[in-house]
Design a protein around this motif. Structure first.
Motif, PDB file in Angstrom:
ATOM      1  N   ILE A 257      19.354  40.911 -22.464  1.00 36.65           N
ATOM      2  CA  ILE A 257      19.215  39.832 -21.575  1.00 36.65           C
ATOM      3  C   ILE A 257      19.376  39.918 -20.140  1.00 36.65           C
ATOM      4  O   ILE A 257      18.571  39.360 -19.143  1.00 36.65           O
ATOM      5  CB  ILE A 257      20.326  38.672 -22.110  1.00 36.65           C
ATOM      6  CG1 ILE A 257      19.988  38.311 -23.585  1.00 36.65           C
ATOM      7  CG2 ILE A 257      20.604  37.469 -21.335  1.00 36.65           C
ATOM      8  CD1 ILE A 257      21.207  37.652 -24.229  1.00 36.65           C
TER       9      ILE A 257
ATOM     10  N   LYS B  12      18.096  30.153 -17.871  1.00 33.56           N
ATOM     11  CA  LYS B  12      17.490  30.761 -19.200  1.00 33.56           C
ATOM     12  C   LYS B  12      18.472  31.775 -19.685  1.00 33.56           C
ATOM     13  O   LYS B  12      18.633  32.194 -20.857  1.00 33.56           O
ATOM     14  CB  LYS B  12      16.399  31.442 -18.760  1.00 33.56           C
ATOM     15  CG  LYS B  12      14.978  30.417 -18.831  1.00 33.56           C
ATOM     16  CD  LYS B  12      14.729  30.180 -20.435  1.00 33.56           C
ATOM     17  CE  LYS B  12      13.665  29.068 -20.196  1.00 33.56           C
ATOM     18  NZ  LYS B  12      13.296  28.653 -21.451  1.00 33.56           N
ATOM     19  N   THR B  13      19.032  32.479 -18.694  1.00 39.97           N
ATOM     20  CA  THR B  13      20.024  33.504 -19.073  1.00 39.97           C
ATOM     21  C   THR B  13      21.306  33.034 -19.825  1.00 39.97           C
ATOM     22  O   THR B  13      21.543  33.599 -20.889  1.00 39.97           O
ATOM     23  CB  THR B  13      20.580  34.349 -17.803  1.00 39.97           C
ATOM     24  OG1 THR B  13      19.354  34.941 -17.003  1.00 39.97           O
ATOM     25  CG2 THR B  13      21.385  35.553 -18.304  1.00 39.97           C
TER      26      THR B  13
ATOM     27  N   THR C  78      21.091  30.406 -21.447  1.00 36.55           N
ATOM     28  CA  THR C  78      20.602  29.954 -22.826  1.00 36.55           C
ATOM     29  C   THR C  78      20.492  30.974 -23.891  1.00 36.55           C
ATOM     30  O   THR C  78      21.111  31.023 -25.002  1.00 36.55           O
ATOM     31  CB  THR C  78      19.371  28.970 -22.639  1.00 36.55           C
ATOM     32  OG1 THR C  78      19.375  28.418 -21.846  1.00 36.55           O
ATOM     33  CG2 THR C  78      18.789  28.782 -24.022  1.00 36.55           C
ATOM     34  N   HIS C  79      20.052  32.049 -23.430  1.00 36.09           N
ATOM     35  CA  HIS C  79      19.963  33.394 -24.102  1.00 36.09           C
ATOM     36  C   HIS C  79      21.384  33.753 -24.750  1.00 36.09           C
ATOM     37  O   HIS C  79      21.686  34.392 -25.696  1.00 36.09           O
ATOM     38  CB  HIS C  79      19.181  34.555 -23.512  1.00 36.09           C
ATOM     39  CG  HIS C  79      17.489  34.174 -23.323  1.00 36.09           C
ATOM     40  ND1 HIS C  79      17.099  33.702 -24.507  1.00 36.09           N
ATOM     41  CD2 HIS C  79      16.938  34.299 -22.435  1.00 36.09           C
ATOM     42  CE1 HIS C  79      15.579  33.511 -24.050  1.00 36.09           C
ATOM     43  NE2 HIS C  79      15.635  33.802 -22.773  1.00 36.09           N
TER      44      HIS C  79
ATOM     45  N   ASP D 108      22.569  31.588 -27.213  1.00 43.70           N
ATOM     46  CA  ASP D 108      21.879  31.846 -28.587  1.00 43.70           C
ATOM     47  C   ASP D 108      22.633  33.297 -29.237  1.00 43.70           C
ATOM     48  O   ASP D 108      22.702  33.335 -30.620  1.00 43.70           O
ATOM     49  CB  ASP D 108      20.425  32.123 -28.314  1.00 43.70           C
ATOM     50  CG  ASP D 108      19.695  30.965 -28.046  1.00 43.70           C
ATOM     51  OD1 ASP D 108      20.129  29.685 -28.153  1.00 43.70           O
ATOM     52  OD2 ASP D 108      18.716  31.100 -27.379  1.00 43.70           O
TER      53      ASP D 108
ATOM     54  N   SER E 216      22.371  25.594 -25.649  1.00 40.75           N
ATOM     55  CA  SER E 216      21.540  26.463 -26.472  1.00 40.75           C
ATOM     56  C   SER E 216      19.867  26.138 -26.947  1.00 40.75           C
ATOM     57  O   SER E 216      19.851  24.915 -26.637  1.00 40.75           O
ATOM     58  CB  SER E 216      22.493  27.155 -27.504  1.00 40.75           C
ATOM     59  OG  SER E 216      22.605  26.207 -28.628  1.00 40.75           O
ATOM     60  N   SER E 217      19.511  26.935 -27.433  1.00 37.05           N
ATOM     61  CA  SER E 217      18.437  26.652 -28.012  1.00 37.05           C
ATOM     62  C   SER E 217      18.588  25.472 -29.375  1.00 37.05           C
ATOM     63  O   SER E 217      19.680  25.948 -29.948  1.00 37.05           O
ATOM     64  CB  SER E 217      17.639  27.841 -28.426  1.00 37.05           C
ATOM     65  OG  SER E 217      17.053  28.785 -27.509  1.00 37.05           O
TER      66      SER E 217
END
Length: 682
Positions: free
Chosen positions: A37, A46-47, A49-50, A53, A82-83
């Motif tokens: 990541i 985005k980081t 979020t990953h 996850d 998160s997603s």
């Protein structure tokens, strides 16, 4: 306010629980996942979020969110998800009833009732952890999972995950704050750059209610202006559903009054709005008013917001002062320009109307203020003035005292034009064109009339001499022909030749008589009588001619008429000549309209108009019809209208002609209403 540790006391939290059956394997996969990541080219959002996850995978959860604490450590707002997180949780704000006591520690969180119903987490199990931040007081991660499936870990790998999350979250917050500041500065710059279109001319301060919204969004805004004596604030303009008081005394305890007294910004909450900001509007040390913004969002306005708003407000206040000065200067300039006896028009480099003074609007009604911004050619067509402006724009040079003739409503108007380029103060670049024009129609007519009189005077002297020289031989010719006529038999064909000679002699004698009347008119025999009676007598004499041509004379007069001084015989000659010409020029089955009216101007006037609906007279012919011997008739002498003109001038009157398709041909006579004792006055 209780500390995070005190807030947690009394709530059952599970610490130090071991991983599930696959916990060691899960921990082994975290480090490579973190590495992948962080080595990816992702945005901070985005980081995070990953990483969330990855946390879900580690703890066998469904989704996760990160809250950031507000300034008072009570209200928390979701900043990352998160997603697979419910959309309703993005930006969700609430007060969290309890917090984990230790950083880098995961505990079961027993409360989920404060989440919105649409998130559907009522039956979910929540695991919470504090994320250690250096620049912010507190961030909390919640991982949601199915009860009984959520696995809690305190392994070193999970602690590493929280530390990495802390770094990335803090970096994301820092970038977001920077972007927010840049956005506000950009908004401030755009507002300043577009101020000409955003601000209301002459009412700039009131525009603050609208133009501050892009910088600091608000649910309610109000601008109060200070009255002249500084004792009260009056509501000038507002926006929003909450009613604002119309007047606030400066001595009052309301926030706006406090700001007016202290001249300092004030942040405060109300029953309707969680965040309110009142700001003094100043020009130097002078208070101009108070601006209030309010929103239902808590802690909506920061110190940076106040600074940015003060910069904007200071700029707008100075612009208001400058605009007020410019408006006063423009008003004075407009007064001066409107008082001059010349028309003034300015256009930009595209030929669009930029300014027009009162005289220009009076002469050309199409140049109304509503026409500002429109192309001059669309307003004036092929008018010589529009052409003069185009020439100056093209040649970039002064055109001075250019003469122009314009036909309007069938009347020829004369103008003197001067155009010159308008240039910027410190450059040679042309920014537009100014056109000065003056109506010199009367001056031109007087000049033409003077030339005409000089020409007629010379012609009169010549005509007198010629008439005397012709009259005597003509009398001899006529006498001989009459003797010859008496000696020739009545049935002799030569009688016809003699008759023709006698008829032509009579016609020539009449021309000589008219010429003598024109060259040496007899003195006026001024009598006080009703001019309408003389006009009716002339119409009565011409009725047979009108019936013969299937025409009629329609006379209308003003009943408020009093006797006036004029020469009845000469005036009858004028009426006979003009009405006869009108009947002969009129279309069959149409009326010749005769109107008599009386008006009081600086002097009393009688106006007579004679109109026919026949073929119009070309403009080049109108200029010549009062010249002696000019005629368009086969048997005309060309002296009728010159004699008419001369008689009217002797009565100190005037005669004008206009001929258009809409109006037909109209002869207008104006005569002063002279009364007994006034005939010799100048």
């Amino acid at each position: 306010m209780l500390s995070p540790q005190k807030q947690l006391e009394g709530f059952p939290c599970q610490h130090g629980l071991s991983m599930g059956r696959n916990s060691s394997n899960s921990c082994d996969t975290v480090l490579p996942g973190i590495s992948r990541i962080l080595s990816g080219n992702f945005t901070p959002e985005k980081t995070v979020t990953h990483l969330l996850d990855l946390s879900i995978s580690l703890f066998n959860g469904d989704f996760a969110v990160i809250f950031l604490a507000g300034p008072d450590q009570r209200e928390y707002r979701v900043i990352f998800t998160s997603s697979g997180s419910p959309a309703c949780l993005k930006g969700f704000s609430t007060e969290i009833p309890s917090l984990p006591t230790l950083e880098l520690d995961f505990v079961l969180f027993p409360h989920n009732s404060f989440y919105p119903a649409e998130a559907k987490v009522k039956d979910s199990e929540i695991m919470a952890a504090r994320i250690p931040l250096t620049t912010r007081s507190c961030a909390i991660m919640h991982i949601f999972g199915t009860p009984g499936r959520l696995e809690i870990s305190r392994c070193e790998t999970s602690n590493l995950l929280l530390r990495v999350l802390a770094l990335v979250v803090e970096n994301g917050i820092l970038i977001a704050d920077t972007q927010k500041k840049i956005s506000k500065l950009t908004t401030l710059y755009e507002i300043a750059r577009k101020s000409n279109s955003l601000l209301m001319p002459g009412n700039i301060l009131a525009s603050l209610v609208e133009i501050t919204d892009p910088l600091l969004p608000s649910d309610r805004a109000a601008f109060y202006s200070i009255d002249n004596d500084g004792s009260s604030l009056k509501l000038h303009t507002s926006r929003g559903i909450c009613e604002s008081p119309e007047t606030i005394a400066v001595s009052d305890n309301l926030p706006e009054a406090q700001v007016a007294r202290s001249m300092k910004p004030l942040l405060y909450p109300t029953d309707d709005y969680k965040s309110c900001l009142s700001l003094p509007i100043q020009s130097g040390d002078k208070l101009l008013g108070v601006l209030t913004l309010a929103t239902t969002k808590a802690y909506a306005y920061s110190d940076e917001d106040i600074i940015a708003l003060r910069v904007l407000v200071a700029q707008i206040a100075e612009m208001d002062a400058m605009t007020t000065t410019l408006i006063n200067m423009r008003s004075s300039t407009d007064t001066i320009l409107d008082s001059i006896n010349s028309g003034l028009v300015t256009v930009d480099t595209e030929g669009r109307l930029d300014y027009v003074n009162a005289m220009a609007r009076k002469i050309f009604p199409d140049l109304a203020e509503e026409s500002i911004g429109k192309p001059m050619k669309s307003l004036l067509g092929h008018n010589p003035m529009a052409q003069a402006i185009s020439d100056t724009l093209l040649l970039d040079e002064i055109l001075e005292d250019k003469r122009a003739t314009i036909i309007r409503d069938g009347e020829e108007l004369f103008f003197s034009l001067t155009t010159f380029p308008i240039r910027a103060n410190e450059s040679d670049m042309m920014t537009g064109v100014a056109l000065f024009f003056k109506d010199i129609t009367e001056e031109q007519r007087l000049r033409m009339e003077l030339k005409r009189k000089e020409r007629l005077s010379a012609l009169g002297e010549l005509a007198t001499g010629v008439a005397h020289e012709i009259r005597n031989p003509l009398s001899g010719i006529k006498m001989v022909m009459q003797i010859l006529q008496s000696e020739i038999a009545g049935d002799d064909p030569k009688q016809e030749h003699v008759r023709i000679v006698l008829d032509e002699s009579d016609r020539l004698a009449k021309i000589i008589s008219d010429l003598m009347d024109f060259a040496r008119p007899r003195a006026l025999d001024m009598v006080s009588c009703d001019i309408r009676k003389v006009l009716r007598d002339a119409i009565l004499l011409l009725e047979p001619l009108a019936r013969e041509r299937n025409n009629w004379v329609d006379m209308q007069d003003d009943s408020n008429c009093s006797p006036m001084l004029f020469d009845p015989e000469k005036m009858k000659q004028v009426f006979l000549n003009l009405i006869k010409n009108a009947i002969e020029a009129a279309e069959p089955d149409t009326a010749v309209e005769v109107r008599v009216s009386f008006e009081k101007t600086p002097r009393e006037l009688c106006t007579l108009t004679i109109r026919n609906r026949g073929e119009i007279i070309p403009h080049n012919v109108i200029d010549k019809i009062f010249n002696p011997f000019y005629t368009t008739k086969e048997l005309g002498t060309g002296l009728g209208l010159p004699i008419t003109h001369s008689i009217i001038e002797e009565h100190r009157g005037g005669i004008r002609v206009r001929s258009t398709l809409d109006e037909g041909t109209v002869f207008s006579i104006t005569l002063p209403l002279l009364r007994s004792g006034e005939e010799n006055e100048a």
